[in-house]
Design an enzyme around this catalytic site. Structure first.
Site, PDB file in Angstrom:
ATOM      1  N   GLY A  11       0.782  -1.229   0.000  1.00 40.49           N
ATOM      2  CA  GLY A  11       0.000   0.000   0.000  1.00 40.49           C
ATOM      3  C   GLY A  11       0.813   1.278   0.000  1.00 40.49           C
ATOM      4  N   SER A  12       1.946   1.300  -0.703  1.00 37.44           N
ATOM      5  CA  SER A  12       2.740   2.540  -0.709  1.00 37.44           C
ATOM      6  C   SER A  12       1.975   3.691  -1.358  1.00 37.44           C
ATOM      7  CB  SER A  12       4.080   2.312  -1.412  1.00 37.44           C
ATOM      8  OG  SER A  12       3.919   2.178  -2.812  1.00 37.44           O
ATOM      9  N   LEU A  91     -11.983  -6.562 -11.383  1.00 37.75           N
ATOM     10  CA  LEU A  91     -13.346  -6.367 -10.886  1.00 37.75           C
ATOM     11  C   LEU A  91     -14.343  -6.615 -12.021  1.00 37.75           C
ATOM     12  CD1 LEU A  91     -12.521  -3.170  -8.830  1.00 37.75           C
ATOM     13  CD2 LEU A  91     -13.227  -5.376  -7.860  1.00 37.75           C
ATOM     14  N   HIS A 107      -1.848   2.747 -12.739  1.00 35.99           N
ATOM     15  CA  HIS A 107      -1.235   1.640 -13.484  1.00 35.99           C
ATOM     16  C   HIS A 107       0.200   2.037 -13.832  1.00 35.99           C
ATOM     17  CE1 HIS A 107      -1.029  -1.790 -16.206  1.00 35.99           C
ATOM     18  NE2 HIS A 107      -0.518  -0.980 -17.114  1.00 35.99           N
ATOM     19  N   GLN A 171       7.165   8.454  -8.855  1.00 37.24           N
ATOM     20  CA  GLN A 171       6.228   9.323  -9.584  1.00 37.24           C
ATOM     21  C   GLN A 171       4.778   8.954  -9.258  1.00 37.24           C
ATOM     22  OE1 GLN A 171       7.230  11.998 -11.134  1.00 37.24           O
ATOM     23  NE2 GLN A 171       9.263  11.364 -10.484  1.00 37.24           N
TER      24      GLN A 171
HETATM   25  C1  GRF Z   1       2.679  -0.406  -7.990  1.00 38.40           C
HETATM   26  O1  GRF Z   1       3.587  -0.707  -9.034  1.00 38.40           O
HETATM   27  C2  GRF Z   1       1.411   0.133  -8.590  1.00 38.40           C
HETATM   28  O2  GRF Z   1       1.650   0.822  -9.803  1.00 38.40           O
HETATM   29  C3  GRF Z   1       0.640  -1.102  -8.884  1.00 38.40           C
HETATM   30  O3  GRF Z   1       0.866  -1.919  -7.753  1.00 38.40           O
HETATM   31  C4  GRF Z   1       2.237  -1.714  -7.326  1.00 38.40           C
HETATM   32  C5  GRF Z   1       2.320  -1.686  -5.821  1.00 38.40           C
HETATM   33  O4  GRF Z   1       1.559  -0.614  -5.368  1.00 38.40           O
HETATM   34  N1  GRF Z   1      -0.740  -0.811  -9.129  1.00 38.40           N
HETATM   35  P1  GRF Z   1       1.483  -0.276  -3.765  1.00 38.40           P
HETATM   36  O5  GRF Z   1       2.902  -0.113  -3.282  1.00 38.40           O
HETATM   37  O6  GRF Z   1       0.819  -1.471  -3.079  1.00 38.40           O
HETATM   38  O7  GRF Z   1       0.691   0.989  -3.684  1.00 38.40           O
END
Ligand code: GRF
Length: 193
Positions: A11-12, A91, A107, A171
């Site tokens: 979930g970054s 989904l 994406h 980004q």
């Molecule tokens: C990222 O590459 C995002 O673009 C894709 O999932 C990956 C991990 O996202 N949709 P996160 O760190 O869990 O937000």
């Protein structure tokens, strides 16, 4: 605007969105973080930031049954906007239709190039000199909706999918919050960061 965020892992992107919404001047507030994986690391991080969470495992469930379960906490939270952030389940059109025009996804490619998976390796293999990320409205066709924002990064000599993914992720964490700020005010003009 009330925002619910769907995650599948660390979930970054969700954390970047929560951090931005924590600023005083933001038009949106987080009302739920939900995941299809009860072990998603992002759930604990959201909870530690005081955001209500929900986990609905998709394992062993047919897609419709999973989505029916996932809808419960989402509808209870009464979100105005749904954000997919590292959410790795496709989904159904029925679910997408419920949130048509107010569900966004990020994406990791410059759509319409490279919908689907392994976007960074595909860009490297194609000899592209640029890569990036896209925030778009979610429609029933995977990674295909109207583009709300894009950010570009260079592909450098010697890049691996890992080094490129890391450069793009920086980004993503800038683009998604910026697009949400604009979208939450009702502005749909694409943000080309
Ligand atoms: C990222 O590459 C995002 O673009 C894709 O999932 C990956 C991990 O996202 N949709 P996160 O760190 O869990 O937000």
């Amino acid at each position: 605007a009330r925002v619910a965020i769907l995650i599948s892992g660390g979930g970054s992107n969700m954390l970047a969105l929560l951090a931005d919404m924590a600023q005083g001047d933001h038009p949106a507030t987080p009302v739920l973080v939900a995941s299809n994986d009860p072990l998603a690391g992002g759930l604990a991080k959201a909870a530690s930031l005081g955001v209500p969470t929900a986990a609905v495992s998709h394992r062993g469930l047919a897609r419709d049954a999973f989505e029916a379960s996932l809808l419960e906490p989402i509808l209870a939270a009464k979100p105005d906007i749904l954000l997919l952030a590292g959410f790795m389940r496709v989904l159904t059109p029925g679910f997408v239709h419920r949130f048509a025009g107010r569900m966004l996804n990020i994406h990791p490619s410059l759509l319409p190039k490279y919908p689907g998976l392994h976007t960074h390796q595909r860009a490297i293999d194609a000899g592209d000199t640029q890569a990036g990320c896209t925030v778009h409205l979610v429609t029933p066709v995977l990674d295909d909706g109207p583009i709300l924002g894009q950010a570009c990064v260079p592909i450098l000599a010697g890049d691996t999918a890992g080094t490129l993914a890391a450069r793009v992720l920086v980004q993503e964490h800038r683009l998604y919050p910026a697009v949400l700020r604009r979208f939450a005010t009702g502005d749909r003009t694409p943000l080309l960061a």
